[in-house]
Motif scaffolding. Structure first.
Motif, PDB file in Angstrom:
ATOM      1  N   LEU A  44       0.863  -1.184   0.000  1.00 42.66           N
ATOM      2  CA  LEU A  44       0.000   0.000   0.000  1.00 42.66           C
ATOM      3  C   LEU A  44       0.898   1.232   0.000  1.00 42.66           C
ATOM      4  O   LEU A  44       1.720   1.414   0.906  1.00 42.66           O
ATOM      5  CB  LEU A  44      -0.900   0.004   1.238  1.00 42.66           C
ATOM      6  CG  LEU A  44      -2.043  -1.001   1.197  1.00 42.66           C
ATOM      7  CD1 LEU A  44      -2.671  -1.165   2.570  1.00 42.66           C
ATOM      8  CD2 LEU A  44      -3.089  -0.569   0.185  1.00 42.66           C
ATOM      9  N   ARG A  45       0.733   2.051  -1.008  1.00 36.82           N
ATOM     10  CA  ARG A  45       1.509   3.293  -1.159  1.00 36.82           C
ATOM     11  C   ARG A  45       0.650   4.465  -0.699  1.00 36.82           C
ATOM     12  O   ARG A  45       0.406   5.404  -1.433  1.00 36.82           O
ATOM     13  CB  ARG A  45       1.934   3.484  -2.604  1.00 36.82           C
ATOM     14  CG  ARG A  45       2.742   2.352  -3.164  1.00 36.82           C
ATOM     15  CD  ARG A  45       4.164   2.459  -2.712  1.00 36.82           C
ATOM     16  NE  ARG A  45       4.923   1.329  -3.257  1.00 36.82           N
ATOM     17  CZ  ARG A  45       6.191   1.181  -3.055  1.00 36.82           C
ATOM     18  NH1 ARG A  45       6.849   2.053  -2.337  1.00 36.82           N
ATOM     19  NH2 ARG A  45       6.816   0.142  -3.554  1.00 36.82           N
ATOM     20  N   CYS A  46       0.181   4.362   0.530  1.00 40.08           N
ATOM     21  CA  CYS A  46      -0.658   5.408   1.116  1.00 40.08           C
ATOM     22  C   CYS A  46       0.100   6.050   2.271  1.00 40.08           C
ATOM     23  O   CYS A  46       1.078   5.499   2.771  1.00 40.08           O
ATOM     24  CB  CYS A  46      -1.978   4.822   1.608  1.00 40.08           C
ATOM     25  SG  CYS A  46      -1.793   3.517   2.845  1.00 40.08           S
ATOM     26  N   LYS A  47      -0.377   7.195   2.680  1.00 36.50           N
ATOM     27  CA  LYS A  47       0.236   7.869   3.819  1.00 36.50           C
ATOM     28  C   LYS A  47      -0.366   7.339   5.116  1.00 36.50           C
ATOM     29  O   LYS A  47      -1.585   7.222   5.241  1.00 36.50           O
ATOM     30  CB  LYS A  47       0.017   9.374   3.731  1.00 36.50           C
ATOM     31  CG  LYS A  47       0.732  10.016   2.574  1.00 36.50           C
ATOM     32  CD  LYS A  47       0.427  11.491   2.516  1.00 36.50           C
ATOM     33  CE  LYS A  47       0.977  12.102   1.252  1.00 36.50           C
ATOM     34  NZ  LYS A  47       0.525  13.492   1.088  1.00 36.50           N
ATOM     35  N   GLY A  48       0.500   7.018   6.036  1.00 39.84           N
ATOM     36  CA  GLY A  48       0.110   6.589   7.368  1.00 39.84           C
ATOM     37  C   GLY A  48       1.146   7.133   8.335  1.00 39.84           C
ATOM     38  O   GLY A  48       2.018   7.923   7.940  1.00 39.84           O
ATOM     39  N   LEU A  49       1.073   6.723   9.574  1.00 39.11           N
ATOM     40  CA  LEU A  49       1.981   7.280  10.578  1.00 39.11           C
ATOM     41  C   LEU A  49       2.895   6.215  11.162  1.00 39.11           C
ATOM     42  O   LEU A  49       2.517   5.059  11.311  1.00 39.11           O
ATOM     43  CB  LEU A  49       1.176   7.935  11.702  1.00 39.11           C
ATOM     44  CG  LEU A  49       0.275   9.098  11.278  1.00 39.11           C
ATOM     45  CD1 LEU A  49      -0.511   9.612  12.477  1.00 39.11           C
ATOM     46  CD2 LEU A  49       1.083  10.222  10.633  1.00 39.11           C
ATOM     47  N   PHE A  63       3.450   0.649   3.053  1.00 39.28           N
ATOM     48  CA  PHE A  63       3.131  -0.365   4.053  1.00 39.28           C
ATOM     49  C   PHE A  63       2.999  -1.711   3.348  1.00 39.28           C
ATOM     50  O   PHE A  63       2.479  -1.779   2.239  1.00 39.28           O
ATOM     51  CB  PHE A  63       1.821  -0.024   4.774  1.00 39.28           C
ATOM     52  CG  PHE A  63       1.907   1.272   5.534  1.00 39.28           C
ATOM     53  CD1 PHE A  63       2.262   1.293   6.873  1.00 39.28           C
ATOM     54  CD2 PHE A  63       1.652   2.482   4.897  1.00 39.28           C
ATOM     55  CE1 PHE A  63       2.362   2.487   7.568  1.00 39.28           C
ATOM     56  CE2 PHE A  63       1.747   3.686   5.585  1.00 39.28           C
ATOM     57  CZ  PHE A  63       2.106   3.685   6.915  1.00 39.28           C
ATOM     58  N   GLN A  64       3.469  -2.766   3.991  1.00 37.87           N
ATOM     59  CA  GLN A  64       3.334  -4.111   3.446  1.00 37.87           C
ATOM     60  C   GLN A  64       2.516  -4.956   4.412  1.00 37.87           C
ATOM     61  O   GLN A  64       2.818  -5.010   5.609  1.00 37.87           O
ATOM     62  CB  GLN A  64       4.687  -4.761   3.220  1.00 37.87           C
ATOM     63  CG  GLN A  64       5.438  -4.146   2.058  1.00 37.87           C
ATOM     64  CD  GLN A  64       6.618  -4.994   1.665  1.00 37.87           C
ATOM     65  OE1 GLN A  64       7.351  -5.474   2.514  1.00 37.87           O
ATOM     66  NE2 GLN A  64       6.803  -5.170   0.367  1.00 37.87           N
ATOM     67  N   THR A  84      -1.431  -9.844   8.554  1.00 34.29           N
ATOM     68  CA  THR A  84      -0.153  -9.594   9.224  1.00 34.29           C
ATOM     69  C   THR A  84       0.466  -8.331   8.641  1.00 34.29           C
ATOM     70  O   THR A  84       0.612  -8.208   7.420  1.00 34.29           O
ATOM     71  CB  THR A  84       0.829 -10.766   8.998  1.00 34.29           C
ATOM     72  OG1 THR A  84       0.228 -11.969   9.459  1.00 34.29           O
ATOM     73  CG2 THR A  84       2.127 -10.535   9.743  1.00 34.29           C
ATOM     74  N   LEU A  85       0.831  -7.400   9.500  1.00 32.08           N
ATOM     75  CA  LEU A  85       1.543  -6.205   9.058  1.00 32.08           C
ATOM     76  C   LEU A  85       3.028  -6.529   9.019  1.00 32.08           C
ATOM     77  O   LEU A  85       3.638  -6.804  10.043  1.00 32.08           O
ATOM     78  CB  LEU A  85       1.280  -5.032  10.015  1.00 32.08           C
ATOM     79  CG  LEU A  85       2.022  -3.743   9.677  1.00 32.08           C
ATOM     80  CD1 LEU A  85       1.526  -3.159   8.351  1.00 32.08           C
ATOM     81  CD2 LEU A  85       1.853  -2.730  10.796  1.00 32.08           C
ATOM     82  N   PHE A  86       3.604  -6.513   7.830  1.00 31.74           N
ATOM     83  CA  PHE A  86       5.026  -6.798   7.672  1.00 31.74           C
ATOM     84  C   PHE A  86       5.883  -5.547   7.870  1.00 31.74           C
ATOM     85  O   PHE A  86       7.039  -5.645   8.263  1.00 31.74           O
ATOM     86  CB  PHE A  86       5.314  -7.405   6.308  1.00 31.74           C
ATOM     87  CG  PHE A  86       4.769  -8.797   6.152  1.00 31.74           C
ATOM     88  CD1 PHE A  86       5.034  -9.780   7.086  1.00 31.74           C
ATOM     89  CD2 PHE A  86       3.989  -9.126   5.067  1.00 31.74           C
ATOM     90  CE1 PHE A  86       4.533 -11.066   6.956  1.00 31.74           C
ATOM     91  CE2 PHE A  86       3.486 -10.412   4.912  1.00 31.74           C
ATOM     92  CZ  PHE A  86       3.761 -11.381   5.855  1.00 31.74           C
ATOM     93  N   GLY A  87       5.330  -4.399   7.588  1.00 35.64           N
ATOM     94  CA  GLY A  87       6.140  -3.208   7.791  1.00 35.64           C
ATOM     95  C   GLY A  87       5.421  -1.959   7.346  1.00 35.64           C
ATOM     96  O   GLY A  87       4.454  -2.028   6.599  1.00 35.64           O
ATOM     97  N   PRO A  88       5.887  -0.853   7.856  1.00 34.10           N
ATOM     98  CA  PRO A  88       6.973  -0.716   8.809  1.00 34.10           C
ATOM     99  C   PRO A  88       6.573  -1.202  10.207  1.00 34.10           C
ATOM    100  O   PRO A  88       5.418  -1.092  10.603  1.00 34.10           O
ATOM    101  CB  PRO A  88       7.297   0.774   8.817  1.00 34.10           C
ATOM    102  CG  PRO A  88       6.192   1.462   8.107  1.00 34.10           C
ATOM    103  CD  PRO A  88       5.389   0.445   7.377  1.00 34.10           C
TER     104      PRO A  88
END
Length: 161
Positions: A44-49, A63-64, A84-88
């Protein structure tokens, strides 16, 4: 695989997931198995924190997330086995304690596309519940409540209009 219903479900998830990726500037969907695909990697090439080592909260734009559909997915869902959140790993959100990402209640048979949208809404702070008694990250919860004017972090839609 002998489960015809699960095989059909998985085939439809691949088709719908690839269609969503094709209509999105923010999403890349990578099937990780030969059909019937059970595992996906989503970029996902979105903005997050994220929160850096100094404690500063800053924006990230990549985010992956992994998705996995176990044999009994149409009967029972254990969200920690599905998403599962791989990153960051320093993703900063009340619903995230990497690699865990809490989507809230997930019913059996929830589609891949719906799961991707839920993750997107969490990462962009479009969807946020600020209750410490129901948060994976209580610090992020308190921070979010004090910074409501920053949300959503990314206002772009996942799917092109």
């Amino acid at each position: 695989m002998h489960d015809v219903i699960l095989r059909s479900f998985l085939a439809s998830q691949l088709e719908a997931g690839l269609a969503l990726a094709e209509s999105s500037d923010l999403l890349e969907l990578v099937p990780l198995d030969a059909p019937p695909v059970r595992r996906y990697l989503v970029d996902l090439r979105c903005k997050g924190l994220v929160r850096d080592r100094s404690g500063a909260v800053t924006e990230a734009d990549h985010f992956q997330v992994g998705f996995r559909f176990p044999d009994d997915y149409l009967r029972h869902v254990r969200p920690a086995e599905v998403v599962t959140l791989f990153g960051p790993s320093n993703t900063f959100h009340p619903n995230v304690a990497a690699p865990l990402l809490c989507l809230g209640p997930v019913v059996p048979g929830t589609s891949l596309v719906d799961l991707i949208y839920q993750v997107f809404e969490i990462l962009t702070y479009t969807k946020v519940t600020m209750r410490e008694d129901n948060a994976l990250n209580r610090d992020a919860c308190a921070w979010a409540r004090a910074n409501l004017s920053r949300f959503p972090v990314d206002r772009r839609p996942l799917k092109r209009p």
